[in-house]
Design a protein around this motif. Structure first.
Motif, PDB file in Angstrom:
ATOM      1  N   THR A   1      53.409 -31.239  64.322  1.00  0.00           N
ATOM      2  CA  THR A   1      51.761 -31.576  64.900  1.00  0.00           C
ATOM      3  C   THR A   1      51.858 -32.727  63.720  1.00  0.00           C
ATOM      4  O   THR A   1      51.843 -31.945  62.597  1.00  0.00           O
ATOM      5  CB  THR A   1      50.591 -30.924  64.875  1.00  0.00           C
ATOM      6  OG1 THR A   1      50.813 -29.815  66.356  1.00  0.00           O
ATOM      7  CG2 THR A   1      49.477 -31.939  64.681  1.00  0.00           C
ATOM      8  N   SER A   2      51.481 -34.054  64.266  1.00  0.00           N
ATOM      9  CA  SER A   2      51.163 -35.076  62.507  1.00  0.00           C
ATOM     10  C   SER A   2      49.685 -34.243  61.772  1.00  0.00           C
ATOM     11  O   SER A   2      48.847 -34.071  62.137  1.00  0.00           O
ATOM     12  CB  SER A   2      51.167 -36.365  63.023  1.00  0.00           C
ATOM     13  OG  SER A   2      52.372 -36.808  64.229  1.00  0.00           O
ATOM     14  N   SER A   3      49.850 -35.291  60.114  1.00  0.00           N
ATOM     15  CA  SER A   3      48.930 -34.180  59.352  1.00  0.00           C
ATOM     16  C   SER A   3      48.505 -35.541  58.912  1.00  0.00           C
ATOM     17  O   SER A   3      48.893 -36.292  58.256  1.00  0.00           O
ATOM     18  CB  SER A   3      48.868 -33.321  58.681  1.00  0.00           C
ATOM     19  OG  SER A   3      48.020 -32.744  57.954  1.00  0.00           O
ATOM     20  N   PHE A   4      47.209 -36.439  58.655  1.00  0.00           N
ATOM     21  CA  PHE A   4      46.681 -37.205  58.052  1.00  0.00           C
ATOM     22  C   PHE A   4      46.017 -37.000  57.210  1.00  0.00           C
ATOM     23  O   PHE A   4      44.853 -36.233  57.087  1.00  0.00           O
ATOM     24  CB  PHE A   4      46.769 -38.212  58.938  1.00  0.00           C
ATOM     25  CG  PHE A   4      46.922 -38.501  60.777  1.00  0.00           C
ATOM     26  CD1 PHE A   4      48.664 -39.953  60.017  1.00  0.00           C
ATOM     27  CD2 PHE A   4      47.188 -38.004  61.522  1.00  0.00           C
ATOM     28  CE1 PHE A   4      49.033 -39.749  61.310  1.00  0.00           C
ATOM     29  CE2 PHE A   4      48.039 -37.811  62.539  1.00  0.00           C
ATOM     30  CZ  PHE A   4      49.305 -39.456  61.956  1.00  0.00           C
ATOM     31  N   ASP A   5      46.165 -37.028  56.373  1.00  0.00           N
ATOM     32  CA  ASP A   5      46.001 -36.721  54.387  1.00  0.00           C
ATOM     33  C   ASP A   5      45.563 -37.804  53.454  1.00  0.00           C
ATOM     34  O   ASP A   5      46.179 -38.089  53.140  1.00  0.00           O
ATOM     35  CB  ASP A   5      46.487 -35.331  53.970  1.00  0.00           C
ATOM     36  CG  ASP A   5      46.801 -34.383  54.613  1.00  0.00           C
ATOM     37  OD1 ASP A   5      45.847 -33.507  55.504  1.00  0.00           O
ATOM     38  OD2 ASP A   5      47.872 -33.229  54.627  1.00  0.00           O
ATOM     39  N   LEU A   6      44.329 -37.495  52.865  1.00  0.00           N
ATOM     40  CA  LEU A   6      43.617 -38.125  51.422  1.00  0.00           C
ATOM     41  C   LEU A   6      43.180 -37.173  51.049  1.00  0.00           C
ATOM     42  O   LEU A   6      42.957 -36.434  50.941  1.00  0.00           O
ATOM     43  CB  LEU A   6      42.034 -39.140  52.183  1.00  0.00           C
ATOM     44  CG  LEU A   6      42.330 -39.769  53.788  1.00  0.00           C
ATOM     45  CD1 LEU A   6      41.025 -40.519  53.621  1.00  0.00           C
ATOM     46  CD2 LEU A   6      43.174 -41.056  52.703  1.00  0.00           C
ATOM     47  N   TYR A   7      43.582 -37.962  49.720  1.00  0.00           N
ATOM     48  CA  TYR A   7      43.261 -37.006  48.350  1.00  0.00           C
ATOM     49  C   TYR A   7      42.054 -37.792  48.033  1.00  0.00           C
ATOM     50  O   TYR A   7      42.906 -39.071  47.266  1.00  0.00           O
ATOM     51  CB  TYR A   7      44.628 -36.575  48.055  1.00  0.00           C
ATOM     52  CG  TYR A   7      45.984 -35.905  48.042  1.00  0.00           C
ATOM     53  CD1 TYR A   7      45.738 -34.099  47.899  1.00  0.00           C
ATOM     54  CD2 TYR A   7      46.548 -36.481  49.409  1.00  0.00           C
ATOM     55  CE1 TYR A   7      47.060 -33.212  48.476  1.00  0.00           C
ATOM     56  CE2 TYR A   7      47.855 -35.845  49.985  1.00  0.00           C
ATOM     57  CZ  TYR A   7      47.630 -34.086  50.295  1.00  0.00           C
ATOM     58  OH  TYR A   7      48.655 -33.222  50.395  1.00  0.00           O
ATOM     59  N   ILE A   8      41.727 -37.231  46.557  1.00  0.00           N
ATOM     60  CA  ILE A   8      40.470 -38.095  46.733  1.00  0.00           C
ATOM     61  C   ILE A   8      40.177 -37.268  44.876  1.00  0.00           C
ATOM     62  O   ILE A   8      40.195 -35.967  44.879  1.00  0.00           O
ATOM     63  CB  ILE A   8      39.602 -38.059  46.841  1.00  0.00           C
ATOM     64  CG1 ILE A   8      39.058 -38.531  48.300  1.00  0.00           C
ATOM     65  CG2 ILE A   8      37.923 -38.573  46.279  1.00  0.00           C
ATOM     66  CD1 ILE A   8      38.184 -38.220  49.634  1.00  0.00           C
ATOM     67  N   ASP A   9      40.415 -38.070  43.742  1.00  0.00           N
ATOM     68  CA  ASP A   9      40.409 -37.449  42.395  1.00  0.00           C
ATOM     69  C   ASP A   9      38.421 -37.104  42.385  1.00  0.00           C
ATOM     70  O   ASP A   9      37.564 -38.369  42.845  1.00  0.00           O
ATOM     71  CB  ASP A   9      39.857 -37.911  41.209  1.00  0.00           C
ATOM     72  CG  ASP A   9      42.389 -37.983  41.014  1.00  0.00           C
ATOM     73  OD1 ASP A   9      42.240 -36.983  42.029  1.00  0.00           O
ATOM     74  OD2 ASP A   9      42.210 -38.872  40.624  1.00  0.00           O
ATOM     75  N   VAL A  10      37.744 -35.878  42.764  1.00  0.00           N
ATOM     76  CA  VAL A  10      36.817 -35.608  42.444  1.00  0.00           C
ATOM     77  C   VAL A  10      36.249 -34.820  41.111  1.00  0.00           C
ATOM     78  O   VAL A  10      36.314 -34.150  40.419  1.00  0.00           O
ATOM     79  CB  VAL A  10      36.491 -34.912  43.651  1.00  0.00           C
ATOM     80  CG1 VAL A  10      36.542 -35.103  45.107  1.00  0.00           C
ATOM     81  CG2 VAL A  10      37.293 -33.444  43.695  1.00  0.00           C
ATOM     82  N   PRO A  11      35.304 -36.003  40.519  1.00  0.00           N
ATOM     83  CA  PRO A  11      34.732 -35.245  39.495  1.00  0.00           C
ATOM     84  C   PRO A  11      33.169 -34.289  39.602  1.00  0.00           C
ATOM     85  O   PRO A  11      33.145 -33.945  40.184  1.00  0.00           O
ATOM     86  CB  PRO A  11      33.301 -36.406  39.238  1.00  0.00           C
ATOM     87  CG  PRO A  11      33.025 -37.646  40.163  1.00  0.00           C
ATOM     88  CD  PRO A  11      33.856 -37.476  41.117  1.00  0.00           C
TER      89      PRO A  11
END
Length: 364
Positions: free
Chosen positions: A292-302
């Motif tokens: 299964t494909s995975s689509f991820d985003l990574y965000i620097d959270v303050p």
């Protein structure tokens, strides 16, 4: 005339198949359940037209029977069905990820006026159970069929015609060839991922930094190591001979890397990576596969109160389907990294545009 479809194992795959067929003209879908609460759940969720606790009742007068049970139970169910007075011309199929053993078992039963055609829809989800079932699961995926020699063409075409409702692409393959291919593209990667994670786990016993720093890419490439242990026990033992040969081939590849490192063979390492790069670039994109494909985003959270809730709320308001959210603390100079996971690439792209407009720092 009504076509009756019986489904044994109304979980992710079985439930999704049921939803593909349910409501279509002239089709009635009956699901078999082991417990009354499960039968009630199948009906209340609208997955099947009818549900029964009786194997005999589910199979009675069925035109198609789908065995969506674990690989280790396929023989048991097939043997039970072979002793029942099934409808003449009934087609039995399965959805297991190994095909040679069940094909051989079906051949030994000597079914009369009943036909077995092995099947394997090459799609899945990180979720499981009937709650995760969706009629879109197989869309744009390959659905492999492994008909036995001598099967009447009309019988094969009947199953193909029914599977049109899944919107999958049907591929006819020999059972043994199927097991070799799937062994290479799915079973072997699962073994490698588990071995790699366990190796790092052992290192971590003497230094907890291994687990602490094993984020990002390491977590991504070993995601399949989190698969269900019992399901994979049955799959690997069922495909034992092929996997032993492939593991032998894998060991040769690893030995080659050992030799190149010992000899400081930079050119050989470069060629190995280039070969892999070229082949990987030729792999089809945008089509569902075994893993299964995975689509991820990574965000620097303050480090601001309510920031996580704000991001989740904005995604929800914009009707973007978020499958998972995680906070990763792996860098000293950043309070945290938020990982957002999506089931569809389109959802990921919409979220990326939204969060960019909100001035968040995003990486893939």
């Amino acid at each position: 005339m009504t076509t009756k479809i019986a489904i044994f194992g109304v979980g992710l795959i079985g439930g999704s198949l049921a939803l593909c067929f349910k409501g279509k003209p002239g089709i009635t879908v009956v699901g078999h359940a082991h417990r009354p609460v499960s039968a009630e759940k199948y009906i209340s969720r609208g997955v099947v037209d009818e549900a029964t606790l009786s194997i005999e009742e589910a199979a009675l007068d069925a035109d198609f029977i789908f065995l969506c049970v674990p690989v280790g139970k396929l023989d048991e169910y097939l043997t039970k069905l072979s002793s029942m007075p099934l409808k003449k011309g009934c087609i039995i199929t399965d959805v297991g990820s190994t095909k040679a053993s069940i094909a051989a078992a079906a051949a030994k039963l000597g079914l009369e006026d009943v036909y077995f055609i092995g099947g394997h829809p090459m799609a899945g989800s990180e979720r499981s159970g009937v709650e995760a079932a969706t009629p879109l699961l197989f869309e744009n995926a390959y659905y492999v069929l492994t008909p036995p020699p001598g099967l009447p063409e009309g019988v094969y075409e009947s199953l193909v015609h029914l599977l049109v409702y899944t919107r999958a692409q049907i591929v006819k393959v020999d059972p043994v060839e199927h097991d070799r291919i799937v062994g290479a593209i799915s079973h072997l990667p699962h073994i490698i991922a588990v071995a790699l994670v366990n190796q790092v786990c052992d290192y971590n016993e003497t230094n907890s930094l291994y687990r602490r720093l094993a984020a990002g890419g390491f977590r991504d490439i070993t995601r399949i190591a989190s698969s269900d242990p019992l399901i994979w026990r049955d799959i690997l033992l069922n495909n034992r001979d092929i996997m032993l040969q492939m593991l032998s081939d894998w060991n040769e590849g690893i030995t080659s890397f050992v030799q190149m490192l010992e000899a400081e063979d930079g050119e050989g390492i470069t060629e190995a990576f280039a070969k892999a790069n070229d082949f990987r670039s030729e792999l089809p994109e945008g089509r569902k596969g075994m893993i299964t494909s995975s689509f991820d985003l990574y965000i620097d959270v303050p480090d601001h109160p309510g920031i996580i809730g704000k991001i989740a709320t904005e995604i929800g308001i914009n009707h973007i389907n978020l499958s998972n959210m995680q906070i990763i603390e792996s860098r000293e100079d950043v309070p945290g990294i938020m990982r957002l996971s999506f089931r569809q690439e389109t959802d990921m792209e919409r979220a990326k545009e939204l969060l960019n407009n909100m001035d968040y720092s995003i990486s893939l």
